[in-house]
Write a protein that holds these residues in place. Structure first.
Motif, PDB file in Angstrom:
ATOM      1  N   MET A   1       0.851  -1.182   0.000  1.00  0.00           N
ATOM      2  CA  MET A   1       0.000   0.000   0.000  1.00  0.00           C
ATOM      3  C   MET A   1       0.892   1.239   0.000  1.00  0.00           C
ATOM      4  O   MET A   1       1.835   1.339   0.781  1.00  0.00           O
ATOM      5  CB  MET A   1      -0.901  -0.009   1.233  1.00  0.00           C
ATOM      6  N   ILE A   2       0.579   2.165  -0.864  1.00  0.00           N
ATOM      7  CA  ILE A   2       1.348   3.403  -0.969  1.00  0.00           C
ATOM      8  C   ILE A   2       0.966   4.330   0.182  1.00  0.00           C
ATOM      9  O   ILE A   2      -0.219   4.542   0.455  1.00  0.00           O
ATOM     10  CB  ILE A   2       1.113   4.060  -2.336  1.00  0.00           C
ATOM     11  N   SER A   3       1.957   4.851   0.854  1.00  0.00           N
ATOM     12  CA  SER A   3       1.744   5.767   1.972  1.00  0.00           C
ATOM     13  C   SER A   3       1.529   7.175   1.448  1.00  0.00           C
ATOM     14  O   SER A   3       1.993   7.524   0.356  1.00  0.00           O
ATOM     15  CB  SER A   3       2.955   5.741   2.910  1.00  0.00           C
ATOM     16  N   LEU A   4       0.842   7.997   2.232  1.00  0.00           N
ATOM     17  CA  LEU A   4       0.493   9.350   1.815  1.00  0.00           C
ATOM     18  C   LEU A   4       0.925  10.373   2.850  1.00  0.00           C
ATOM     19  O   LEU A   4       0.757  10.159   4.055  1.00  0.00           O
ATOM     20  CB  LEU A   4      -1.015   9.475   1.626  1.00  0.00           C
ATOM     21  N   ILE A   5       1.427  11.496   2.344  1.00  0.00           N
ATOM     22  CA  ILE A   5       1.743  12.644   3.199  1.00  0.00           C
ATOM     23  C   ILE A   5       1.077  13.860   2.584  1.00  0.00           C
ATOM     24  O   ILE A   5       1.229  14.124   1.387  1.00  0.00           O
ATOM     25  CB  ILE A   5       3.263  12.887   3.303  1.00  0.00           C
ATOM     26  N   ILE A   6       0.333  14.588   3.398  1.00  0.00           N
ATOM     27  CA  ILE A   6      -0.240  15.861   2.973  1.00  0.00           C
ATOM     28  C   ILE A   6       0.747  16.944   3.378  1.00  0.00           C
ATOM     29  O   ILE A   6       1.043  17.115   4.558  1.00  0.00           O
ATOM     30  CB  ILE A   6      -1.609  16.116   3.632  1.00  0.00           C
ATOM     31  N   LEU A   7       1.282  17.648   2.395  1.00  0.00           N
ATOM     32  CA  LEU A   7       2.253  18.720   2.610  1.00  0.00           C
ATOM     33  C   LEU A   7       1.524  20.037   2.375  1.00  0.00           C
ATOM     34  O   LEU A   7       1.248  20.398   1.231  1.00  0.00           O
ATOM     35  CB  LEU A   7       3.428  18.562   1.652  1.00  0.00           C
ATOM     36  N   ALA A   8       1.179  20.714   3.459  1.00  0.00           N
ATOM     37  CA  ALA A   8       0.341  21.913   3.326  1.00  0.00           C
ATOM     38  C   ALA A   8       0.442  22.757   4.586  1.00  0.00           C
ATOM     39  O   ALA A   8       0.962  22.314   5.606  1.00  0.00           O
ATOM     40  CB  ALA A   8      -1.115  21.504   3.097  1.00  0.00           C
ATOM     41  N   GLN A   9      -0.097  23.959   4.462  1.00  0.00           N
ATOM     42  CA  GLN A   9      -0.191  24.803   5.641  1.00  0.00           C
ATOM     43  C   GLN A   9      -0.888  24.015   6.749  1.00  0.00           C
ATOM     44  O   GLN A   9      -1.775  23.202   6.482  1.00  0.00           O
ATOM     45  CB  GLN A   9      -0.972  26.069   5.334  1.00  0.00           C
ATOM     46  N   LYS A  10      -0.464  24.259   7.982  1.00  0.00           N
ATOM     47  CA  LYS A  10      -0.909  23.469   9.119  1.00  0.00           C
ATOM     48  C   LYS A  10      -2.422  23.290   9.155  1.00  0.00           C
ATOM     49  O   LYS A  10      -2.922  22.174   9.249  1.00  0.00           O
ATOM     50  CB  LYS A  10      -0.417  24.110  10.418  1.00  0.00           C
TER      51      LYS A  10
END
Length: 136
Positions: free
Chosen positions: A1-10
């Protein structure tokens, strides 16, 4: 399963995470946020993101979903990309995130297509016909 990171303003990243928890009923595994601290240097952000990628990766790769392309934080993320293993799609929105969560058992190339289509197809102008159909 591909892992996910949300890179965004807090607040944006946390809001997307809260929304997806509401839609799906729980927080999906292998999903995290990398909040942006604008007081942090680009090098420190890159190192924090690299650490988060290493920590969340379950062996199938990591897809970073970023808020806006060309910003300091996405430029830092781009230095960490490895084609097919660590990828980035910008313009994250809730339809994109939900679609990616539903298809992350696919390979990275197909997941990248799903992310882009989820983001764009989730943007709908409500015309009178659509509004009328929604009342049924």
């Amino acid at each position: 399963m591909i892992s996910l990171i949300i890179l965004a303003q807090k607040d944006l990243g946390k809001g997307l995470l809260n929304a997806v928890e509401h839609v799906l009923g729980s927080q999906p595994s292998a999903l995290d946020i990398q909040p942006i601290d604008y007081h942090q240097s680009q090098e420190a952000l890159e190192q924090a993101l690299a650490t988060r990628i290493q920590k969340i990766n379950q062996g199938d790769g990591v897809l970073i979903l970023a808020d806006i392309y060309g910003s300091s934080h996405t430029n830092a993320a781009c230095r960490l990309l490895v084609p097919g293993r660590i990828e980035l799609v910008s313009g994250v929105n809730l339809p994109m995130l939900v679609r990616v969560l539903n298809y992350r058992n696919l390979g990275m190339d197909e997941l990248l297509r799903k992310a882009q289509s989820g983001g764009t197809e989730g943007i709908v102008r409500a015309t009178p016909q659509v509004r009328a159909e929604g009342k049924r």
